[in-house]
Design an enzyme around this catalytic site. Structure first.
Site, short mmCIF file in Angstrom:
data_model
loop_
_atom_site.label_atom_id
_atom_site.label_comp_id
_atom_site.label_asym_id
_atom_site.label_seq_id
_atom_site.Cartn_x
_atom_site.Cartn_y
_atom_site.Cartn_z
CB SER A 246 -0.93 0.01 1.22
OG SER A 246 -0.18 0.00 2.43
CG HIS A 274 -3.76 -2.63 0.37
ND1 HIS A 274 -4.37 -1.46 0.81
CD2 HIS A 274 -2.91 -2.99 1.36
CE1 HIS A 274 -3.90 -1.14 1.99
NE2 HIS A 274 -3.02 -2.05 2.35
CE LYS A 305 -6.34 -1.87 3.89
NZ LYS A 305 -6.58 -2.47 5.22
#
Length: 370
Positions: A246, A274, A305
């Site tokens: 990230s 991610h 997320k």
């Protein structure tokens, strides 16, 4: 001031000099009624056809002017506010809600419906009374998404990595002939130097069991990793890496990792926090993006997320699930995910599977604010 207060004060001063003090800065969410420009019908999430008002609400926030000024001046804050009469409107681009789905009405409706029918669900650890059919359905759908035999839900992605790393250490200690594992009985864990803090803390905790040896390889450097693997005489080897880093924005070299796995026979673990729901044709993540899902042994992920919800998971075989739920302390001794969150996450995964290949790109390119 007692001794501990004095020591804490001194520690805070040291952190301030090192510029390591963290701050809490409360934000206020929009509360105006949201009227969609198109109708959401059935169970499908109409996310990528055009921008909706709820997309804006996922990034538009308000903060008190006093908080804003502290922020600009980098003044540490513990979240207390002196004046909430004047606000400043900001657009939030630092969140993890990659697809803007946390504010989508289908997600909210699923959570609200489950809460109205069942409240928060049984409050207890999954092994006692917290595991429901809602959690099971979500696990099954995540296992399908990751092309794995099964899946274990965890309270957070951090807890998922902690549980898995500790369990790896348990393999070494439980299979040792004596009380303390000999060198050739230990687990060799190879970790990318830029892996997430949850992996780092997890392997440090596993190391305390004296049943693992840790090898840190340079970031995405497969030559260095190959050299470490070749010189390691331990039989039980594990390579763990973030799939999408990230902070640097780069992918782990999945194809090279797969080749090394075939050569050295190690267990390949990726943290796909991610990449899940963003990468790959169906949102299956980085392994799907690089067509190597079957070569990844264990995939850790998060629902906080791109899923727009909360919680973590470990997609793996049924054997690994049984082991982790039996020895993963951060899973065993944590209260399970609230039922409405599990219901919302399942609705989100069920409703948009198959739209991710272009969905994320369209969403990002169409962000226009007047």
């Amino acid at each position: 001031m007692n001794s501990w207060d004095n020591w804490v004060e001194q520690t805070l001063h040291k952190l301030e000099r090192l510029q390591l003090l963290r701050s809490l800065r409360p934000i206020y969410l929009r509360n105006e009624p949201q009227k969609p420009t198109t109708t959401v019908e059935g169970d499908d999430l109409q996310v990528f056809h055009q921008m909706q008002l709820w997309d804006r609400s996922s990034v538009e926030v308000h903060i008190p002017e006093s908080t804003f000024q502290k922020w600009l001046s980098d003044i540490p804050s513990s979240g207390d506010e002196e004046d909430t009469r004047k606000f400043r409107k900001l657009l939030l681009f630092s969140g993890n809600d990659y697809l803007g789905l946390s504010s989508h009405p289908t997600i909210g409706n699923a959570a609200a419906k489950a809460a109205q029918e069942h409240g928060m669900g049984p409050r207890g650890s999954a092994l006692i009374c917290g595991y429901t059919d809602y959690h099971r359905r979500l696990e099954s759908s995540l296992a399908d998404l990751k092309k794995k035999e099964d899946c274990l839900l965890c309270p957070t992605g951090f807890a998922a990595n902690m549980a898995l790393m500790v369990v790896l250490g348990n393999v070494g200690s439980l299979l040792a002939a004596g009380k303390t594992p000999l060198t050739n009985e230990k687990i060799a864990i190879f970790s990318d130097e830029l892996n997430h803090a949850s992996i780092i803390d997890g392997i440090r905790l596993a190391e305390r069991q004296k049943s693992v040896e840790i090898f840190i390889y340079r970031h995405c450097d497969m030559i260095h990793l190959k050299a470490l693997l070749s010189s390691c005489t331990m039989q039980k080897k594990v390579v763990v890496t973030d799939s999408l880093f990230s902070m640097d924005g780069d992918f782990a070299p999945m194809i090279e990792l797969v080749k090394l796995r075939k050569q050295h026979g190690f267990l390949l673990v990726i943290d796909d926090a991610h990449g899940t729901f963003v990468c790959g044709k169906t949102g299956g993540g980085v392994a799907e993006e690089f067509h190597c899902e079957r070569d990844v042994d264990i995939c850790v992920g998060t629902l906080s997320k791109a899923a727009g919800c909360h919680g973590g998971f470990i997609a793996c075989s049924k054997r690994w699930k049984q082991l982790i739920q039996s020895r993963g302390r951060s899973f065993i001794f944590s209260t399970t995910t609230p039922l409405p969150i599990a219901a919302a996450a399942h609705e989100r995964k069920h409703g948009v599977e198959g739209q991710f290949g272009v969905g994320c790109k369209i969403f990002v390119l169409s962000l226009e604010f007047p």
